[in-house]
Write an enzyme that holds these catalytic residues in place. Structure first.
Site, PDB file in Angstrom:
ATOM      1  N   ASP A   1      23.750  -8.326  39.525  1.00  0.00           N
ATOM      2  CA  ASP A   1      22.714  -7.339  39.605  1.00  0.00           C
ATOM      3  C   ASP A   1      22.099  -6.620  38.360  1.00  0.00           C
ATOM      4  O   ASP A   1      22.941  -6.261  37.745  1.00  0.00           O
ATOM      5  CB  ASP A   1      23.023  -6.228  40.647  1.00  0.00           C
ATOM      6  CG  ASP A   1      22.084  -5.396  41.291  1.00  0.00           C
ATOM      7  OD1 ASP A   1      20.789  -5.315  40.359  1.00  0.00           O
ATOM      8  OD2 ASP A   1      22.166  -4.915  42.559  1.00  0.00           O
TER       9      ASP A   1
ATOM     10  N   LYS B   1      15.891  -0.644  36.441  1.00  0.00           N
ATOM     11  CA  LYS B   1      15.465   0.416  36.203  1.00  0.00           C
ATOM     12  C   LYS B   1      16.323   1.074  34.696  1.00  0.00           C
ATOM     13  O   LYS B   1      17.763   0.977  35.083  1.00  0.00           O
ATOM     14  CB  LYS B   1      15.224   1.613  37.075  1.00  0.00           C
ATOM     15  CG  LYS B   1      14.433   1.133  38.160  1.00  0.00           C
ATOM     16  CD  LYS B   1      14.021   2.276  39.144  1.00  0.00           C
ATOM     17  CE  LYS B   1      12.903   1.952  40.352  1.00  0.00           C
ATOM     18  NZ  LYS B   1      12.887   2.944  41.231  1.00  0.00           N
TER      19      LYS B   1
ATOM     20  N   PHE C   1      16.844 -20.006  45.040  1.00  0.00           N
ATOM     21  CA  PHE C   1      16.334 -18.832  44.467  1.00  0.00           C
ATOM     22  C   PHE C   1      15.823 -19.019  43.149  1.00  0.00           C
ATOM     23  O   PHE C   1      14.631 -18.327  42.830  1.00  0.00           O
ATOM     24  CB  PHE C   1      17.280 -17.753  44.841  1.00  0.00           C
ATOM     25  CG  PHE C   1      17.219 -16.259  44.279  1.00  0.00           C
ATOM     26  CD1 PHE C   1      16.324 -15.660  45.019  1.00  0.00           C
ATOM     27  CD2 PHE C   1      17.708 -15.943  43.043  1.00  0.00           C
ATOM     28  CE1 PHE C   1      16.078 -14.176  44.907  1.00  0.00           C
ATOM     29  CE2 PHE C   1      17.211 -14.322  42.666  1.00  0.00           C
ATOM     30  CZ  PHE C   1      16.477 -13.725  43.434  1.00  0.00           C
TER      31      PHE C   1
END
Length: 244
Positions: free
Chosen positions: A152, A156, A225
């Site tokens: 991940d 931000k 993906f």
């Protein structure tokens, strides 16, 4: 061992951007829990193959030879998503053991299902936080390699501290690599790739196998993906460092 009536394979869910409180400020974890539904095929795989391929977490060193039924170089994979790349690599490299950590239940079920469909014997899954597995089940110099593919990225800036690849965690991984063992990270988020490069270069137990980013090793496949991202113009960065 092949399961009847297989379901279509699923790709992993996109990275989370959940800003809710996370235990990382208390202790490092290797995962963020994601929602997801376990399919009937995955549930059958849990029932039929789980007893053969799932390893329980234990707060004691793992006997790898007993767990795999053989002595062989062992690669740790952290966060395998839905297991597409994991199954491909394990089938391509049958001479190696693959110890795989993932807490996302549908992902574990999906990899068990692939194991049955593809008759793969050299994977064992620990459905537990990889940080605990590293701390308690793995000993220094025990691993031939570590794979951390597309963790991940926490896009931000205020969430960057939640990223897995941090100096303390990399030191744990480096210590558990045998001399000559490798750590292979990959990401499709350039700012995270830059952070990974900085952190890995700062670990004195590791040396870069490339000037900066490495060519994609042949064993790592392009997942569905990843292919979608490449078609949209997204880059992918591989980093391969070796234990000195």
């Amino acid at each position: 061992m092949t399961l009847p009536d297989p379901d279509p394979a699923h790709d992993g869910a996109p990275p989370s951007d959940d800003p809710s409180p996370h235990p990382l400020h208390r202790r490092l974890k290797s995962f963020v829990r994601r929602a997801g539904r376990t399919t009937d095929g995955q549930a059958r795989a849990f029932s039929e193959l789980g007893p053969l391929f799932l390893l329980p977490y234990q707060e004691a060193p793992l006997d790898i030879e007993a767990a795999f039924g053989r002595a062989a170089p062992t690669v740790l994979e952290i966060g395998f998503g839905m297991g597409e790349a994991t199954a491909h690599i394990a089938a391509l490299l049958p001479e190696k053991n693959f110890l795989c950590c993932e807490v996302h239940e549908p992902g574990v079920g999906a990899l068990l299902k692939r194991i049955g469909e593809q008759q793969i014997a050299n994977i064992r899954i620990c459905a537990h936080d990889a940080v605990d597995v590293i701390d308690h089940m793995l000993q220094p110099g025990q691993l031939a390699g570590v794979h951390v593919f597309f963790p991940d990225p926490w896009h931000k800036k205020r969430h960057n501290k939640r990223r897995l690849i941090q100096p303390g965690f990399v030191r744990k991984l480096a210590q558990r690599l045998a001399p000559g063992g490798y750590l292979h990270c990959a990401t499709d988020w350039q700012p995270y790739a830059e952070q990974m490069l900085e952190v890995l270069q700062g670990e004195p137990l590791l040396r870069n196998t490339a000037a900066d980013y490495a060519p994609k090793p042949d064993y790592r496949p392009l997942t569905k993906f990843e292919n979608r991202g490449l078609k949209l113009g997204h880059g992918v960065w591989d980093l391969v460092f070796q234990r000195a």
